[in-house]
Design a protein around this motif. Structure first.
Motif, PDB file in Angstrom:
ATOM      1  N   GLN A   1      12.700  62.625  42.520  1.00 20.93           N
ATOM      2  CA  GLN A   1      11.865  63.455  41.666  1.00 20.93           C
ATOM      3  C   GLN A   1      10.840  62.628  40.891  1.00 20.93           C
ATOM      4  OE1 GLN A   1      14.374  66.259  39.974  1.00 20.93           O
ATOM      5  NE2 GLN A   1      12.839  67.272  38.721  1.00 20.93           N
ATOM      6  N   ILE A   2      11.304  61.449  40.425  1.00 19.36           N
ATOM      7  CA  ILE A   2      10.437  60.626  39.577  1.00 19.36           C
ATOM      8  C   ILE A   2       9.400  59.914  40.439  1.00 19.36           C
ATOM      9  CG2 ILE A   2      10.416  58.549  38.121  1.00 19.36           C
ATOM     10  CD1 ILE A   2      13.120  59.461  36.991  1.00 19.36           C
ATOM     11  N   ILE A   3       8.126  60.065  40.051  1.00 16.56           N
ATOM     12  CA  ILE A   3       7.100  59.398  40.856  1.00 16.56           C
ATOM     13  C   ILE A   3       6.225  58.447  40.037  1.00 16.56           C
ATOM     14  CG2 ILE A   3       6.886  60.978  42.821  1.00 16.56           C
ATOM     15  CD1 ILE A   3       4.829  62.548  41.316  1.00 16.56           C
ATOM     16  N   PHE A   4       6.342  58.500  38.714  1.00 11.85           N
ATOM     17  CA  PHE A   4       5.445  57.688  37.881  1.00 11.85           C
ATOM     18  C   PHE A   4       6.157  56.463  37.299  1.00 11.85           C
ATOM     19  CE2 PHE A   4       3.220  61.606  38.196  1.00 11.85           C
ATOM     20  CZ  PHE A   4       1.917  61.190  38.365  1.00 11.85           C
ATOM     21  N   PRO A   5       5.368  55.400  37.044  1.00  8.56           N
ATOM     22  CA  PRO A   5       5.996  54.163  36.557  1.00  8.56           C
ATOM     23  C   PRO A   5       6.541  54.254  35.141  1.00  8.56           C
ATOM     24  CG  PRO A   5       3.616  53.856  36.801  1.00  8.56           C
ATOM     25  CD  PRO A   5       3.936  55.201  37.368  1.00  8.56           C
TER      26      PRO A   5
ATOM     27  N   GLU B   1       5.496  60.331  33.552  1.00  4.03           N
ATOM     28  CA  GLU B   1       6.324  61.259  34.336  1.00  4.03           C
ATOM     29  C   GLU B   1       6.375  62.640  33.670  1.00  4.03           C
ATOM     30  OE1 GLU B   1       7.631  60.670  37.301  1.00  4.03           O
ATOM     31  OE2 GLU B   1       8.509  62.676  37.358  1.00  4.03           O
ATOM     32  N   ILE B   2       6.567  62.630  32.348  1.00  2.00           N
ATOM     33  CA  ILE B   2       6.678  63.918  31.637  1.00  2.00           C
ATOM     34  C   ILE B   2       5.316  64.598  31.538  1.00  2.00           C
ATOM     35  CG2 ILE B   2       7.312  64.980  29.415  1.00  2.00           C
ATOM     36  CD1 ILE B   2       9.464  62.805  29.167  1.00  2.00           C
ATOM     37  N   ALA B   3       4.251  63.783  31.390  1.00  2.00           N
ATOM     38  CA  ALA B   3       2.908  64.359  31.229  1.00  2.00           C
ATOM     39  C   ALA B   3       2.378  64.987  32.523  1.00  2.00           C
ATOM     40  CB  ALA B   3       1.937  63.283  30.746  1.00  2.00           C
ATOM     41  N   PHE B   4       2.884  64.515  33.649  1.00  2.00           N
ATOM     42  CA  PHE B   4       2.326  64.961  34.930  1.00  2.00           C
ATOM     43  C   PHE B   4       2.355  66.494  35.093  1.00  2.00           C
ATOM     44  CE2 PHE B   4       3.337  66.023  39.422  1.00  2.00           C
ATOM     45  CZ  PHE B   4       2.057  65.848  39.930  1.00  2.00           C
ATOM     46  N   GLY B   5       3.543  67.074  34.905  1.00  2.00           N
ATOM     47  CA  GLY B   5       3.671  68.528  35.065  1.00  2.00           C
ATOM     48  C   GLY B   5       2.856  69.272  34.010  1.00  2.00           C
ATOM     49  N   LEU B   6       2.830  68.705  32.800  1.00  2.00           N
ATOM     50  CA  LEU B   6       2.092  69.349  31.708  1.00  2.00           C
ATOM     51  C   LEU B   6       0.600  69.381  32.026  1.00  2.00           C
ATOM     52  CD1 LEU B   6       3.965  67.693  28.723  1.00  2.00           C
ATOM     53  CD2 LEU B   6       4.000  70.103  29.352  1.00  2.00           C
ATOM     54  N   GLU B   7       0.120  68.287  32.619  1.00  2.00           N
ATOM     55  CA  GLU B   7      -1.304  68.235  32.962  1.00  2.00           C
ATOM     56  C   GLU B   7      -1.635  69.271  34.026  1.00  2.00           C
ATOM     57  OE1 GLU B   7      -2.749  64.306  33.902  1.00  2.00           O
ATOM     58  OE2 GLU B   7      -4.654  65.150  34.592  1.00  2.00           O
ATOM     59  N   SER B   8      -0.701  69.456  34.962  1.00  2.00           N
ATOM     60  CA  SER B   8      -0.983  70.464  35.995  1.00  2.00           C
ATOM     61  C   SER B   8      -1.007  71.876  35.386  1.00  2.00           C
ATOM     62  CB  SER B   8       0.024  70.358  37.146  1.00  2.00           C
ATOM     63  OG  SER B   8       1.282  70.814  36.719  1.00  2.00           O
ATOM     64  N   LEU B   9      -0.339  72.048  34.247  1.00  2.00           N
ATOM     65  CA  LEU B   9      -0.364  73.364  33.590  1.00  2.00           C
ATOM     66  C   LEU B   9      -1.612  73.549  32.730  1.00  2.00           C
ATOM     67  CD1 LEU B   9       3.252  74.046  32.245  1.00  2.00           C
ATOM     68  CD2 LEU B   9       2.168  74.976  34.270  1.00  2.00           C
ATOM     69  N   CYS B  10      -1.944  72.507  31.927  1.00  2.00           N
ATOM     70  CA  CYS B  10      -3.050  72.708  30.965  1.00  2.00           C
ATOM     71  C   CYS B  10      -4.369  72.123  31.463  1.00  2.00           C
ATOM     72  CB  CYS B  10      -2.683  72.143  29.594  1.00  2.00           C
ATOM     73  SG  CYS B  10      -2.646  70.348  29.529  1.00  2.00           S
TER      74      CYS B  10
ATOM     75  N   GLY C   1       9.463  51.610  31.645  1.00  2.00           N
ATOM     76  CA  GLY C   1       9.399  51.802  33.100  1.00  2.00           C
ATOM     77  C   GLY C   1      10.527  52.734  33.542  1.00  2.00           C
ATOM     78  N   THR C   2      10.198  53.760  34.299  1.00  2.00           N
ATOM     79  CA  THR C   2      11.219  54.731  34.697  1.00  2.00           C
ATOM     80  C   THR C   2      12.353  54.060  35.479  1.00  2.00           C
ATOM     81  OG1 THR C   2       9.636  55.314  36.427  1.00  2.00           O
ATOM     82  CG2 THR C   2       9.934  56.906  34.671  1.00  2.00           C
ATOM     83  N   PHE C   3      12.005  53.008  36.241  1.00  2.00           N
ATOM     84  CA  PHE C   3      13.043  52.389  37.065  1.00  2.00           C
ATOM     85  C   PHE C   3      13.822  51.300  36.332  1.00  2.00           C
ATOM     86  CE2 PHE C   3      10.455  54.744  39.929  1.00  2.00           C
ATOM     87  CZ  PHE C   3      11.432  55.432  40.638  1.00  2.00           C
ATOM     88  N   THR C   4      13.527  51.165  35.025  1.00  2.00           N
ATOM     89  CA  THR C   4      14.375  50.281  34.213  1.00  2.00           C
ATOM     90  C   THR C   4      15.478  51.088  33.543  1.00  2.00           C
ATOM     91  OG1 THR C   4      13.130  50.552  32.153  1.00  2.00           O
ATOM     92  CG2 THR C   4      12.349  48.841  33.674  1.00  2.00           C
ATOM     93  N   LEU C   5      15.449  52.399  33.712  1.00  2.00           N
ATOM     94  CA  LEU C   5      16.469  53.251  33.104  1.00  2.00           C
ATOM     95  C   LEU C   5      17.658  53.404  34.054  1.00  2.00           C
ATOM     96  CD1 LEU C   5      14.106  56.095  31.813  1.00  2.00           C
ATOM     97  CD2 LEU C   5      15.191  54.326  30.419  1.00  2.00           C
ATOM     98  N   SER C   6      18.807  53.709  33.483  1.00  2.00           N
ATOM     99  CA  SER C   6      19.980  53.958  34.328  1.00  2.00           C
ATOM    100  C   SER C   6      19.817  55.322  35.002  1.00  2.00           C
ATOM    101  CB  SER C   6      21.250  53.968  33.477  1.00  2.00           C
ATOM    102  OG  SER C   6      21.321  55.186  32.756  1.00  2.00           O
ATOM    103  N   GLN C   7      20.710  55.605  35.963  1.00  2.00           N
ATOM    104  CA  GLN C   7      20.583  56.884  36.681  1.00  2.00           C
ATOM    105  C   GLN C   7      20.744  58.076  35.724  1.00  2.00           C
ATOM    106  OE1 GLN C   7      22.463  57.226  40.420  1.00  2.00           O
ATOM    107  NE2 GLN C   7      22.107  59.399  40.595  1.00  2.00           N
TER     108      GLN C   7
END
Ligand SMILES: Nc1ncnc2c1ncn2[C@@H]1O[C@H](COP(=O)(O)OP(=O)(O)OP(=O)(O)O)[C@@H](O)[C@H]1O
Length: 287
Positions: A125-129, A134-143, A169-175
């Motif tokens: 699901q996660i595509i951004f660094p 990552e959270i802003a992506f969907g919001l931008e598609s809405l507004c 970094g999203t990939f520095t977080l645990s699952q």
């Protein structure tokens, strides 16, 4: 592989006729013409769907208005396929699915506002660094406004007590933490319905418990696909699928004991050491 004639579908049909709620019957969940105009919840109308040309769902109708719905069934029973159809990711062969009045396959723009999807593996699901992106992506598609979306993402992280994650970094977080990012990204878009496909798989107990507690507090309607039926005891409605057919539909007390009994019977009947009869037919969809 050889089938010794103890297929799941026959087994369940003989010993476990479809479980029906004491309060409602399956017919109560089939929308009639007037109900079709009712925009509440998830309405699956006469859904038929083929996989590789083979019929899988055959004229399935459901009306799901409860706040918490569990979707259970063995591997290959059709849970993910139904979730994908309900999310509008796949075109049904016949029939239609409306979520809060939106035909989710035909009207993708409205579907994005209506449904949030959380997959089993956050890495799918996660595509951004970074977390904020990552959270802003969907919001931008809405507004349609990048700056506004980033500000809203920051505010959302703050509300979750995770401001320090913004540049992380999203990939520095645990699952488990990445699951939380997925959940925040979906919640930020304020969907009316959230589908979760086995979100607890591979998580340690405290992490899955914490995610479950977050889910429990949500106002949104939640449809949870899971093999862990202990998570479903407090749910409002359980749908049990086997090979694309409805085997059970009712409250947890009505459906889960029969489901558990059927699954336990499988363990003993099909065990190669204890019972000597393990026959897994991949074509049949047992595994
Ligand atoms: N795109 C596809 N083409 C052909 N067959 C498919 C496709 N997707 C799924 N299937 C088959 O449809 C059946 C249902 O699969 P699905 O993934 O919906 O099951 P599931 O209940 O989610 O299983 P699990 O618990 O293992 O995740 C399986 O037999 C699977 O092999």
């Amino acid at each position: 592989m050889r089938d010794l004639g103890y297929g799941l579908s026959n087994f369940c049909r003989v010993r476990y006729p479809p479980v029906r709620s004491g309060r409602k019957t399956i017919a109560d969940h089939i929308p009639d013409a007037s109900e079709a105009l009712n925009d509440a919840g998830i309405v699956v109308s006469n859904l038929s769907h083929k996989l590789d040309g083979t019929p899988f769902f055959d004229n399935l109708s459901l009306k799901l208005t409860e706040r918490r719905i569990g979707l259970i069934g063995r591997n290959g029973s059709g849970k993910s396929t139904l979730s994908r159809l309900m999310s509008g990711l796949v075109a049904p062969t016949d029939g239609n699915i409306r979520i809060h009045g939106v035909d989710v396959y035909k009207d993708r723009a409205a579907a994005i506002r209506t449904i949030g999807l959380i997959f089993q593996n956050p890495d799918h699901q996660i595509i951004f660094p970074t977390v904020e992106e990552e959270i802003a992506f969907g919001l931008e598609s809405l507004c349609g406004d990048k700056k506004q979306a980033r500000e809203k993402a920051k505010a959302f992280l703050k509300a979750f007590g995770r401001s320090e994650w913004a540049e992380r970094g999203t990939f520095t977080l645990s699952q488990g933490q990445r699951h939380l990012v997925c959940l925040m990204a979906v919640l930020a878009m304020e969907p009316k319905v959230i589908f979760l496909d086995e979100p607890f798989a591979g998580l340690d107990w405290p992490t899955s418990r914490r995610l479950f507690d977050w889910l429990d507090k949500l106002d949104q309607q939640v449809l949870l696909v899971t093999h862990d039926i202990d998570h479903l005891a407090s749910f409002d409605r359980i749908i049990w699928l086997e090979k694309g057919s409805l085997m059970g539909d009712g409250t947890p007390t009505e459906v889960l004991p029969a489901y558990r009994e059927a699954m336990e019977a499988f363990v003993h009947v099909d065990d190669p050491i204890l019972g000597g009869n393990l026959v897994l037919d991949t074509a049949r969809g047992d595994i």
